[in-house]
Design a protein around this motif. Structure first.
Motif, PDB file in Angstrom:
ATOM      1  N   PHE A 100       0.848  -1.180   0.000  1.00 29.54           N
ATOM      2  CA  PHE A 100       0.000   0.000   0.000  1.00 29.54           C
ATOM      3  C   PHE A 100       0.891   1.240   0.000  1.00 29.54           C
ATOM      4  CE2 PHE A 100      -2.268  -3.387   2.189  1.00 29.54           C
ATOM      5  CZ  PHE A 100      -3.524  -3.352   1.589  1.00 29.54           C
ATOM      6  N   GLU A 101       0.674   2.135  -0.973  1.00 28.84           N
ATOM      7  CA  GLU A 101       1.367   3.429  -0.991  1.00 28.84           C
ATOM      8  C   GLU A 101       0.605   4.348  -0.037  1.00 28.84           C
ATOM      9  OE1 GLU A 101       4.290   2.180  -3.593  1.00 28.84           O
ATOM     10  OE2 GLU A 101       4.134   4.067  -2.503  1.00 28.84           O
ATOM     11  N   ALA A 102       0.917   4.240   1.253  1.00 25.92           N
ATOM     12  CA  ALA A 102       0.047   4.810   2.286  1.00 25.92           C
ATOM     13  C   ALA A 102       0.353   6.271   2.576  1.00 25.92           C
ATOM     14  CB  ALA A 102       0.168   3.984   3.563  1.00 25.92           C
ATOM     15  N   HIS A 103       1.595   6.578   2.955  1.00 26.40           N
ATOM     16  CA  HIS A 103       1.925   7.921   3.441  1.00 26.40           C
ATOM     17  C   HIS A 103       3.178   8.427   2.742  1.00 26.40           C
ATOM     18  CE1 HIS A 103      -1.013   7.760   6.773  1.00 26.40           C
ATOM     19  NE2 HIS A 103      -0.672   6.476   6.881  1.00 26.40           N
ATOM     20  N   HIS A 104       3.421   9.736   2.917  1.00 28.50           N
ATOM     21  CA  HIS A 104       4.606  10.371   2.344  1.00 28.50           C
ATOM     22  C   HIS A 104       5.769  10.396   3.336  1.00 28.50           C
ATOM     23  CE1 HIS A 104       2.166  11.571  -1.047  1.00 28.50           C
ATOM     24  NE2 HIS A 104       1.283  12.149  -0.222  1.00 28.50           N
ATOM     25  N   MET A 105       5.509  10.092   4.580  1.00 28.38           N
ATOM     26  CA  MET A 105       6.565  10.048   5.596  1.00 28.38           C
ATOM     27  C   MET A 105       6.427   8.738   6.365  1.00 28.38           C
ATOM     28  SD  MET A 105       6.662  14.008   6.935  1.00 28.38           S
ATOM     29  CE  MET A 105       8.167  13.747   7.876  1.00 28.38           C
ATOM     30  N   ALA A 106       7.205   8.588   7.429  1.00 37.76           N
ATOM     31  CA  ALA A 106       7.248   7.315   8.158  1.00 37.76           C
ATOM     32  C   ALA A 106       5.889   6.982   8.772  1.00 37.76           C
ATOM     33  CB  ALA A 106       8.302   7.382   9.256  1.00 37.76           C
ATOM     34  N   VAL A 107       5.549   5.708   8.737  1.00 37.79           N
ATOM     35  CA  VAL A 107       4.314   5.210   9.356  1.00 37.79           C
ATOM     36  C   VAL A 107       4.616   4.957  10.831  1.00 37.79           C
ATOM     37  CG1 VAL A 107       2.535   3.432   9.300  1.00 37.79           C
ATOM     38  CG2 VAL A 107       3.617   4.152   7.166  1.00 37.79           C
ATOM     39  N   ASP A 108       4.036   5.793  11.715  1.00 37.62           N
ATOM     40  CA  ASP A 108       4.348   5.696  13.144  1.00 37.62           C
ATOM     41  C   ASP A 108       3.609   4.547  13.814  1.00 37.62           C
ATOM     42  OD1 ASP A 108       4.456   9.291  13.325  1.00 37.62           O
ATOM     43  OD2 ASP A 108       6.099   7.849  13.073  1.00 37.62           O
ATOM     44  N   THR A 109       2.345   4.347  13.464  1.00 36.56           N
ATOM     45  CA  THR A 109       1.535   3.309  14.117  1.00 36.56           C
ATOM     46  C   THR A 109       0.617   2.678  13.078  1.00 36.56           C
ATOM     47  OG1 THR A 109       1.551   4.568  16.170  1.00 36.56           O
ATOM     48  CG2 THR A 109      -0.040   2.783  16.021  1.00 36.56           C
ATOM     49  N   ILE A 110       0.416   1.378  13.215  1.00 35.45           N
ATOM     50  CA  ILE A 110      -0.530   0.650  12.376  1.00 35.45           C
ATOM     51  C   ILE A 110      -1.258  -0.339  13.273  1.00 35.45           C
ATOM     52  CG2 ILE A 110       1.091  -1.154  11.690  1.00 35.45           C
ATOM     53  CD1 ILE A 110      -0.141  -0.975   8.882  1.00 35.45           C
ATOM     54  N   SER A 111      -2.604  -0.468  13.101  1.00 34.58           N
ATOM     55  CA  SER A 111      -3.375  -1.293  14.039  1.00 34.58           C
ATOM     56  C   SER A 111      -4.614  -1.829  13.346  1.00 34.58           C
ATOM     57  CB  SER A 111      -3.772  -0.467  15.268  1.00 34.58           C
ATOM     58  OG  SER A 111      -4.572  -1.223  16.143  1.00 34.58           O
ATOM     59  N   TRP A 112      -4.877  -3.136  13.548  1.00 37.19           N
ATOM     60  CA  TRP A 112      -6.106  -3.765  13.041  1.00 37.19           C
ATOM     61  C   TRP A 112      -7.282  -3.380  13.938  1.00 37.19           C
ATOM     62  CZ3 TRP A 112      -6.530  -6.406   8.527  1.00 37.19           C
ATOM     63  CH2 TRP A 112      -5.370  -6.932   7.959  1.00 37.19           C
ATOM     64  N   ASN A 113      -8.452  -3.295  13.340  1.00 35.37           N
ATOM     65  CA  ASN A 113      -9.674  -3.046  14.112  1.00 35.37           C
ATOM     66  C   ASN A 113     -10.038  -4.313  14.891  1.00 35.37           C
ATOM     67  OD1 ASN A 113     -12.665  -2.862  14.661  1.00 35.37           O
ATOM     68  ND2 ASN A 113     -12.358  -0.890  13.683  1.00 35.37           N
ATOM     69  N   PRO A 114     -10.348  -4.199  16.198  1.00 31.97           N
ATOM     70  CA  PRO A 114     -10.632  -5.416  16.986  1.00 31.97           C
ATOM     71  C   PRO A 114     -11.946  -6.084  16.629  1.00 31.97           C
ATOM     72  CG  PRO A 114     -10.959  -3.450  18.322  1.00 31.97           C
ATOM     73  CD  PRO A 114     -10.370  -2.985  17.025  1.00 31.97           C
ATOM     74  N   TYR A 115     -12.855  -5.367  15.931  1.00 32.97           N
ATOM     75  CA  TYR A 115     -14.158  -5.943  15.609  1.00 32.97           C
ATOM     76  C   TYR A 115     -14.311  -6.229  14.112  1.00 32.97           C
ATOM     77  CZ  TYR A 115     -15.455  -4.483  20.310  1.00 32.97           C
ATOM     78  OH  TYR A 115     -15.499  -4.326  21.662  1.00 32.97           O
ATOM     79  N   HIS A 116     -13.903  -5.304  13.270  1.00 40.10           N
ATOM     80  CA  HIS A 116     -14.032  -5.488  11.825  1.00 40.10           C
ATOM     81  C   HIS A 116     -12.721  -6.079  11.303  1.00 40.10           C
ATOM     82  CE1 HIS A 116     -15.163  -4.892   7.690  1.00 40.10           C
ATOM     83  NE2 HIS A 116     -16.322  -4.389   8.052  1.00 40.10           N
TER      84      HIS A 116
END
Length: 638
Positions: free
Chosen positions: A506-522
């Motif tokens: 995924f081309e997500a952000h232009h700078m460092a990705v500080d945090t990534i987290s799955w949704n606990p329900y979906h």
């Protein structure tokens, strides 16, 4: 003379004749079957036989030779020696009998004497009569002298072909299952009431025991004391343990008393935490507020930044805080503190380290185990049950430590052998699995992050550059699936089963990705935040984000709420906390509130409590602030 050639001989050129053809002879039988199956009693199924017997018998012959060393060979040798002795004895007797018979024919007068002699010889021949007389004894002596010595048996060579193949088959015992049921142990309820006078009487008895021990020590003569010192050195008296034991006994009581004092000191905050509900939410519409509660700070961590926060999965009031520094020019020592909501004035546990702490995580199955990642690339495991400030396990250069700072650690479920294991990610591009095997930390590289393209090195060398991992998170249901955020702003969807390639990028952000987290329900949704001022919500089956929120400042951390699938909170470096609820408003936060009042102070991390409606926020000055969510911010979904 002409060469005679076979009519089917090939006509080859000189080059073909000079060509060397290599043929390899093997001991394998080409006619041996390759698809033989046999029934395996252990696995209860037919299994293919991998190794077949390659022996081909060209000639076999059954012989009748008997080894000398066997029982039958010994019997035959003894029997043959006995028969040879009998033959020699019979030949000797027959040679004496012939002249006696000729003398009987010529002289009739000596018949009586000859009959006696012949009778004696017949008796000796049959072995039944008794030998009498001096003449007979002399005859036996001469016989013994004239017997030839027995010949030594010739040594025969061992038969090299005397080989007998013996084999046996042991029966496989069938598997049996046994079970037993025990009766539960009898239990009994015990209860008693204690008042102030019982406590007073117990203290009076303890003082009397101490006084009696002192009197006994004084009443001992000096000679006895000197002898005891000579025998075993200085021996402990009965009084000394009485001084040590009350300290350990009082420790627990002192902690309870300290908490009671703190409850009295912070009584208004405790009342707000338990009972206060902001009534003005009814007039605000959809907006909400954050009510500040306790502040947690330790004197030795005022110059350190909060780098990690984690709640204990078993004790809902206990949380751990990691202290270090995000400035690589100002690296020093680090600390790990464990605070309880029952005692905000002083931490419950204090662990110090030589390097800054960058991340930590509690084990959900063993809440007393805590994994910690350091700035120097090491990982360690602390055991809260042991009364020691040192980790029970720590990596080093020999055991596969990271070469760059460890940005995140995550515990996983125990493996098939019930060994605890956790994962770590670092700027060196490695994602490593650490397993506790027999009190030893064993590492396995799961995946190495690589960047497309090469870098020009010295002397024109093409060097492959590695990606720098900053955060990762494992799927809540699918064990092998996990997401990785990098310094380049990309998010990789990876699997534990494939170490050489990514499932998706995924081309997500232009700078460092500080945090990534799955949704606990979906199960398909995850969230990411970056220093490019944005928070994005994704579906891992779609390449483009579903929601993008620009918070006008670098985002330090983001976290999903444990009570709703649509609520999340984020903190920015300008000291503000933002709370969103997608179920109510999909475009703007329901609450944006300043948490840190000092200038040049940044908020770094945020976490929801798993049970209580509070969040905790950490900043760069080592301060932890707890905030209570107003009713509009914690609406339960229908």
């Amino acid at each position: 003379r002409a060469l005679v050639r076979s009519p089917d001989q090939l006509e080859l050129t000189e080059a073909e004749l000079k060509q060397e053809v290599t043929r390899t002879l093997t001991a394998d039988n080409p006619n041996a079957p390759q698809n033989i199956v046999r029934y395996s009693f252990k696995e209860r199924e037919y299994k293919l036989v991998e190794h077949m017997d390659q022996t081909a018998i060209h000639f076999s012959f059954n012989g009748n030779m008997v080894p000398k060393d066997s029982d039958e060979g010994r019997r035959q040798s003894i029997r043959s020696s006995i028969e040879a002795g009998r033959l020699i004895h019979l030949c000797f007797l027959s040679s004496e009998k012939a002249p006696v018979e000729t003398a009987a024919e010529t002289s009739e007068e000596a018949e009586t004497k000859d009959e006696e002699q012949t009778g004696d010889t017949e008796a000796a021949e049959e072995g039944e009569g008794e030998e009498e007389g001096e003449g007979e004894e002399e005859g036996e002596a001469t016989e013994a002298e004239e017997l030839p010595p027995p010949k030594e048996p010739e040594k025969k060579l061992a038969n090299q072909f005397n080989f007998i193949e013996r084999d046996s088959m042991t029966p496989q015992n069938p598997l049996r299952e046994r079970g037993c049921q025990l009766e539960p142990l009898p239990s009994q309820n015990f209860s008693a009431n204690v008042n102030q006078w019982d406590i007073y009487d117990a203290y009076v008895e303890e003082l009397e025991k101490m006084e009696k021990a002192k009197e006994k020590e004084k009443s001992k003569p000096q000679a006895v004391k000197k002898e005891e010192e000579k025998r075993g050195g200085r021996k402990l008296s009965h009084v000394e343990p009485q001084h040590i034991e009350p300290i350990t006994r009082v420790a627990k009581a002192a902690k309870i008393a300290e908490r009671m004092v703190n409850l009295n000191t912070f009584d208004d905050i405790a009342q707000d935490f338990k009972y206060f509900e902001d009534a003005s939410d009814e007039f605000r519409g959809q907006q909400g507020t954050l009510l500040p509660l306790w502040h947690f700070q330790y004197d030795k961590t005022k110059k350190l930044a909060v780098t990690a926060i984690s709640w204990n999965p078993k004790y809902n009031d206990l949380f751990a805080v990691g202290y270090g520094s995000y400035d690589f020019m100002k690296q020093g020592h680090g600390m790990v503190l464990l605070y309880s909501l029952k005692n905000p004035s002083f931490p419950e546990y204090v662990f110090s380290s030589n390097s800054g702490v960058m991340c930590l995580d509690f084990n959900s199955e063993h809440p007393h185990l805590m994994a910690v990642g350091f700035y120097d690339g090491n990982v360690a495991i602390y055991n809260l049950k042991k009364a020691t400030s040192q980790p029970i396990h720590k990596s080093n250069a020999e055991s596969g430590k990271h070469t760059e700072p460890v940005w995140q650690v995550k515990w996983q479920k125990d493996d098939m052998d019930n060994n605890s294991n956790f994962f770590s990610i670092s700027s060196d591009g490695r994602i490593v699995s650490w397993t506790l095997v027999k009190n030893e930390l064993v590492h396995v590289d799961i995946i190495k992050l690589s960047v497309e393209g090469t870098m020009q090195g010295p002397e024109g060398l093409q060097l492959q550059t590695l990606g720098c991992g900053t955060s990762f998170d494992f799927h809540k249901k699918i064990d092998y699936l996990f997401l990785v955020g990098t310094e380049e702003g990309k998010i990789y969807k990876c699997s534990k089963n494939y170490s050489n390639q990514f499932l998706d990028v995924f081309e997500a952000h232009h700078m460092a990705v500080d945090t990534i987290s799955w949704n606990p329900y979906h199960l398909k949704v995850f969230i990411s935040c970056s220093s490019d001022w944005t928070v994005k919500i994704w579906d891992h089956t779609i390449k483009t984000p579903m929601f993008i929120y620009d918070l006008s400042c670098a985002v330090g951390d983001v976290a999903w709420s444990p009570y709703s699938s649509t609520v999340f909170a984020a903190v920015t470096i300008d000291g503000k906390a933002h709370v969103f609820d997608l179920n109510i408003n999909k475009h703007e936060p329901l609450c944006t509130q300043l948490v840190v009042t000092r200038k040049k102070n940044k908020t770094t991390h945020i976490q929801f409590n798993p049970v209580y409606p509070i969040i905790i926020v950490g900043d760069e000055r080592g301060l932890i602030t707890s905030l209570k969510l107003s009713p509009n911010l914690r609406k339960m979904p229908k």
